[in-house]
Design an enzyme around this catalytic site. Structure first.
Site, PDB file in Angstrom:
ATOM      1  N   ASP A   1      12.526 -18.573  25.444  1.00  0.00           N
ATOM      2  CA  ASP A   1      13.156 -17.257  25.538  1.00  0.00           C
ATOM      3  C   ASP A   1      12.554 -16.308  24.506  1.00  0.00           C
ATOM      4  O   ASP A   1      12.618 -16.560  23.299  1.00  0.00           O
ATOM      5  CB  ASP A   1      14.666 -17.364  25.305  1.00  0.00           C
ATOM      6  CG  ASP A   1      15.373 -18.118  26.415  1.00  0.00           C
ATOM      7  OD1 ASP A   1      15.211 -17.728  27.573  1.00  0.00           O
ATOM      8  OD2 ASP A   1      16.074 -19.098  26.115  1.00  0.00           O
TER       9      ASP A   1
ATOM     10  N   ASP B   1       8.437 -21.882  21.751  1.00  0.00           N
ATOM     11  CA  ASP B   1       9.766 -21.465  22.175  1.00  0.00           C
ATOM     12  C   ASP B   1       9.627 -20.808  23.550  1.00  0.00           C
ATOM     13  O   ASP B   1       8.532 -20.389  23.943  1.00  0.00           O
ATOM     14  CB  ASP B   1      10.350 -20.488  21.154  1.00  0.00           C
ATOM     15  CG  ASP B   1      11.768 -20.087  21.489  1.00  0.00           C
ATOM     16  OD1 ASP B   1      12.574 -20.962  21.828  1.00  0.00           O
ATOM     17  OD2 ASP B   1      12.068 -18.877  21.429  1.00  0.00           O
TER      18      ASP B   1
END
Length: 342
Positions: free
Chosen positions: A28, A26
């Protein structure tokens, strides 16, 4: 209790970068927050990459194109190509293309990431409900997305057009804290229309499918900061996961996690890719990891010992998850977490 219910973090004698061929990272809250690199992320990813681990960046944020994301990563010191980036915009574009005619018009409420992904699938992005769209797609459009865009989506959805959402994350990490995400924007249209969108992003299967198709990963490890997208998505896909505590999820939320949200491994940050994961062993009614022992005593989570805070957290996970079984641990973890230094 379900036979497959996870009751403690797993052990890995090998460094995770060696045990898995591909990290599905991922962005963010894991690699960067608010555009700034998370501490230790750049160096850790460099070591993992040099050791032969394939790094793929899998994000529910549909705002930016893969080219823009790759350029940003490279500027941060994490060399990446557009082909290394998989977005929920790509996943939702494939989902739409499977259901509408080639060359169909799709009303877009979001950013360039959605428009580029739609064109990649042979679809035509349009801006108004009066442009004869056959579907509506909604993705994160950044903090400056005009309120009128939600009205445009609502007009089209209320006419019966199929509605798609890149993802429904209610929040998104930023340099200043936690901000509203696309899920909050989706709620605006849901309230106005009473409709329900088809959703592509994590934790749902369309995103997992898109990721595997684009990376070809054989032994993937999902790395994320969110229990309700990254970790749940890994569990839905039958893939191992590493939760890092640099984004949305904190230690107390991890201890309270229901089975579908429990990660395979947990570490403070991306340096966890470079090491093995210690054993969490049951002993005398409690759980031991490193120099820490954790247990539930008189209805309270407790931790005794000394050593690395992450070892204390892993032991507490075992105590909390075993106590909760197939449910959610509702015990107050504040004192125990303070004891281990979290």
């Amino acid at each position: 209790m379900s036979q497959q219910t996870r009751t403690r973090p797993d052990t890995s004698a090998r460094a995770l970068r060696e045990a898995y061929d591909t990290a599905l990272l991922d962005l963010d809250g894991v690699v960067y927050a608010g555009g700034v690199a998370v501490p230790h992320a750049v160096d850790a990813l460099g070591v993992a990459r040099e050791g032969g681990m394939h790094l793929a960046y899998v994000t529910n944020n549909a705002l930016r194109t893969p080219d823009a994301v790759a350029e940003h990563l490279t500027e941060l010191g994490v060399p990446a190509e557009a082909s290394d980036v998989i977005t929920s915009a790509q996943a939702v574009a494939r989902l739409i293309a499977d259901q509408v005619p080639a060359g169909a018009r799709v009303l877009v409420v979001g950013g360039d990431g959605l428009r580029v992904a739609l064109r990649e699938r042979g679809l035509v992005p349009v801006e108004s409900a009066e442009d004869d769209p056959v579907a509506v797609v909604q993705g994160y459009g950044g903090p400056d997305l005009a309120w009128g865009r939600f009205a445009e989506a609502s007009y089209a959805v209320a006419r019966g057009l199929p509605w798609f959402a890149s993802n429904t994350d209610l929040t998104i990490p930023s340099a200043r804290g936690i901000a509203p995400g696309n899920g909050a924007a989706v709620e605006v249209v849901r309230i106005a229309t009473g409709a329900e969108p088809q959703v592509a992003g994590k934790p749902l299967p369309p995103m997992h499918r898109e990721t595997i198709l684009r990376t070809g990963a054989e032994r993937p490890l999902v790395v994320g900061d969110r229990l309700d997208t990254d970790i749940e998505g890994a569990n839905v896909g039958g893939v191992d996961s590493l939760l890092v505590l640099t984004g949305v999820t904190d230690a107390a939320q991890l201890l309270a996690a229901a089975p579908k949200y429990r990660p395979t491994y947990v570490d403070a940050d991306l340096r966890g890719l470079l090491t093995g994961q210690p054993e969490v062993a049951g002993r005398d009614g409690g759980f031991v990891c490193g120099g820490w022992t954790a247990a539930v005593r008189d209805g309270e989570l407790v931790a005794d010992g000394e050593g690395a805070a992450m070892d204390g957290l892993r032991a507490l996970c075992a105590a909390a998850w075993t106590y909760a079984g197939d449910g959610t641990c509702e015990l107050d973890a504040g004192k125990a977490l303070e004891r281990v230094g979290l």
